[in-house]
Motif scaffolding. Sequence first.
Motif, PDB file in Angstrom:
ATOM      1  N   THR A  21      34.355   2.273  24.361  1.00 21.67           N
ATOM      2  CA  THR A  21      35.113   2.551  25.593  1.00 21.67           C
ATOM      3  C   THR A  21      34.347   2.050  26.814  1.00 21.67           C
ATOM      4  O   THR A  21      34.927   1.492  27.752  1.00 21.67           O
ATOM      5  CB  THR A  21      35.403   4.065  25.723  1.00 21.67           C
ATOM      6  OG1 THR A  21      36.042   4.514  24.531  1.00 21.67           O
ATOM      7  CG2 THR A  21      36.296   4.362  26.912  1.00 21.67           C
ATOM      8  N   LEU A  22      33.026   2.245  26.812  1.00 20.70           N
ATOM      9  CA  LEU A  22      32.176   1.783  27.916  1.00 20.70           C
ATOM     10  C   LEU A  22      32.295   0.266  28.078  1.00 20.70           C
ATOM     11  O   LEU A  22      32.462  -0.241  29.189  1.00 20.70           O
ATOM     12  CB  LEU A  22      30.717   2.177  27.653  1.00 20.70           C
ATOM     13  CG  LEU A  22      29.699   1.783  28.735  1.00 20.70           C
ATOM     14  CD1 LEU A  22      29.888   2.636  29.984  1.00 20.70           C
ATOM     15  CD2 LEU A  22      28.270   1.939  28.214  1.00 20.70           C
ATOM     16  N   LYS A  23      32.221  -0.443  26.960  1.00 18.09           N
ATOM     17  CA  LYS A  23      32.305  -1.909  27.005  1.00 18.09           C
ATOM     18  C   LYS A  23      33.718  -2.364  27.360  1.00 18.09           C
ATOM     19  O   LYS A  23      33.905  -3.278  28.178  1.00 18.09           O
ATOM     20  CB  LYS A  23      31.879  -2.496  25.639  1.00 18.09           C
ATOM     21  CG  LYS A  23      31.977  -4.017  25.551  1.00 18.09           C
ATOM     22  CD  LYS A  23      31.050  -4.695  26.551  1.00 18.09           C
ATOM     23  CE  LYS A  23      31.160  -6.219  26.484  1.00 18.09           C
ATOM     24  NZ  LYS A  23      30.448  -6.876  27.592  1.00 18.09           N
ATOM     25  N   THR A  24      34.727  -1.717  26.758  1.00 16.07           N
ATOM     26  CA  THR A  24      36.118  -2.123  26.972  1.00 16.07           C
ATOM     27  C   THR A  24      36.526  -2.022  28.435  1.00 16.07           C
ATOM     28  O   THR A  24      37.122  -2.949  28.993  1.00 16.07           O
ATOM     29  CB  THR A  24      37.063  -1.263  26.111  1.00 16.07           C
ATOM     30  OG1 THR A  24      36.701  -1.428  24.738  1.00 16.07           O
ATOM     31  CG2 THR A  24      38.518  -1.670  26.312  1.00 16.07           C
ATOM     32  N   TYR A  25      36.213  -0.887  29.075  1.00 17.90           N
ATOM     33  CA  TYR A  25      36.700  -0.652  30.442  1.00 17.90           C
ATOM     34  C   TYR A  25      35.699  -1.021  31.539  1.00 17.90           C
ATOM     35  O   TYR A  25      36.090  -1.405  32.638  1.00 17.90           O
ATOM     36  CB  TYR A  25      37.120   0.814  30.619  1.00 17.90           C
ATOM     37  CG  TYR A  25      38.400   1.138  29.875  1.00 17.90           C
ATOM     38  CD1 TYR A  25      39.636   0.803  30.413  1.00 17.90           C
ATOM     39  CD2 TYR A  25      38.371   1.750  28.630  1.00 17.90           C
ATOM     40  CE1 TYR A  25      40.819   1.074  29.734  1.00 17.90           C
ATOM     41  CE2 TYR A  25      39.537   2.036  27.935  1.00 17.90           C
ATOM     42  CZ  TYR A  25      40.763   1.697  28.495  1.00 17.90           C
ATOM     43  OH  TYR A  25      41.919   1.961  27.814  1.00 17.90           O
ATOM     44  N   PHE A  26      34.395  -0.875  31.248  1.00 16.44           N
ATOM     45  CA  PHE A  26      33.400  -1.090  32.303  1.00 16.44           C
ATOM     46  C   PHE A  26      32.508  -2.307  32.051  1.00 16.44           C
ATOM     47  O   PHE A  26      31.771  -2.723  32.937  1.00 16.44           O
ATOM     48  CB  PHE A  26      32.552   0.167  32.488  1.00 16.44           C
ATOM     49  CG  PHE A  26      33.380   1.385  32.814  1.00 16.44           C
ATOM     50  CD1 PHE A  26      33.877   1.579  34.095  1.00 16.44           C
ATOM     51  CD2 PHE A  26      33.694   2.326  31.837  1.00 16.44           C
ATOM     52  CE1 PHE A  26      34.662   2.687  34.395  1.00 16.44           C
ATOM     53  CE2 PHE A  26      34.477   3.438  32.131  1.00 16.44           C
ATOM     54  CZ  PHE A  26      34.966   3.612  33.414  1.00 16.44           C
TER      55      PHE A  26
END
Length: 604
Positions: A4-9
Amino acid sequence: MLHTLKTYFGYDSFRPLQENIINHILTKNDSLVLMPTGGGKSICYQLPALLMEGTAIVVSPLISLMKDQVEALQANGVTAGALNSNNSESENANLRRECLMGKIKLLYVSPEKLLSEVDYLLRDINISLFAIDEAHCISQWGHDFRPEYTQMGILREKFPKIPIIALTATADKITRTDILHQLRLKNPKVFISSFDRPNLSLTVKRGYQEKEKNKTILDFIDKRPNQCGIVYCLSRKTTEKVALNLQKNGIDTAVYHAGLSSEQRDKAQNDFINDRVQVVCATIAFGMGIDKSNVRWVIHYNMPKSIENYYQEIGRAGRDGLESDTMLFYSLSDLILLSKFANDSKQQSINLEKLNRMQQYAEANICRRRILLSYFGETTDKDCGNCDVCKNPPERFDGTIIVQKALSAIARTNEQIGTTLLVDILKGFNNAEVLEKGYDKLKTFGAGRDIPPRDWHDYLLQMLQLGYFEIAYNENNHLRITELGRNILFGKEKATLVIIKREEFVAKSRKKKVIKDFKPEKPDYSNEDEFIFEELRVLRKKLADEQAIPAYIVLSDKVLHLLSSSRPTTIEEFGNISGIGEFKKEKYGKDFVGLIKKLTKESK
């Protein structure tokens, strides 16, 4: 979580404490998070909001701050909105409808709007968590107290099972305790990140008059061509005078203060954020929530009213972690004016004490970073090497016996005295309070007769700044010995003090130089192609203008430097750059990769 960290940020790893905080929230527990400006607080609640079912409610004090956060989230592909008075009725109605349908992951609201919606919208939607941003506003001990924040305790009463996370960049021990009490948090875990920002240099200039200040500022900017910065001033009038002087010397400068119209303030802020001006001269009204990563310096034309204010304001420099400079001017006239403000305020004693600590910092002759860290309850036994005192160190001596005498007197009075009474005891003065409380019978009574009272106050100031004792200003300013102080008192460690010298430094005159053609400075990236960087900036500006958002929200300067250094030729390679998530990869990859390939081909 990492996906999620990589996908959105667009990041591959967490900063210190972020993962622990997120895991704690995901178990639906309350928490208080203290992280310095630029430390990554927002991800601590934004990421769990994406991982949990329902809508996260984020309480924020300023509409401009909400706008910045929402635009940045939307640019990352997150469904976010802000419910506030700047919206039209239809915009707010649409937002409420989307919340009821479960389409909004993060909803930003002001404390006033939150209270008005507690029994309406909030009752009818599935809430994942409450995040109280700028939580120091809750506390009467905080530097930016706002009465409407004190009613936030209603959330625990109305929503007993929903986790609450309070976040702030600056709060001393008393403010932290008050935040926990006011919000009625249940078994909260307190996460305190290091307050140390080693990339910021710290310099204080004492006793400069207006002409000397102006010469020094021009010289300072002259040595930092093309670097963005902020000059904070105490009054609107000073802000305009300083800006005019910079403009006369060819420096692109904007003005920002509460006396301007909202349109004028928005233009100044946007011009600064989008690199159309190099400098903004502002009162403290400017800066909260400004996420401009390449601010390289901050100057305080006047002394701030508290260390919290000062630390938050200098924290706007170097958010990207690169070397940045800060300079503070301090004069007696500042002190007189700020003392008047404090005396006229509703919280006279608190504000005077906070001003006193700011004055102590400005007058210090020991490592300034140790003073800042000590103020926020963080101790270190090393000097920083990146402040004016460390760079031009004063002479020191072994002051262990002096420190032990003072700490012994504090301990023997059961920590029930302030600095004035402590000096009376050490000097052996038989005044009424000393005799009434029997302090003349103490073993340490008169133990410091050989040191003048003025020097004792100076040594106590050093001891306070070194973190050997604290002042409990909610308990009649009584002195409390710290763990570090106990080590000195019981002979486990030695104490080094500064030899007292009472002299002032006078600013040197300089020849006036004119700076023209402002271009934002660029850090030194290996293999970077400067021409490609400038062309990427033009493309970023075009894409930002099309969406009516600030350029840094499309991609940050740091990302542009990485792109012009690595020059990706596929969309997958573009997506691997730190700071580019899946949404931005899909949205902007084709444009940026296409331009890089075209420019690379042309240069061959």
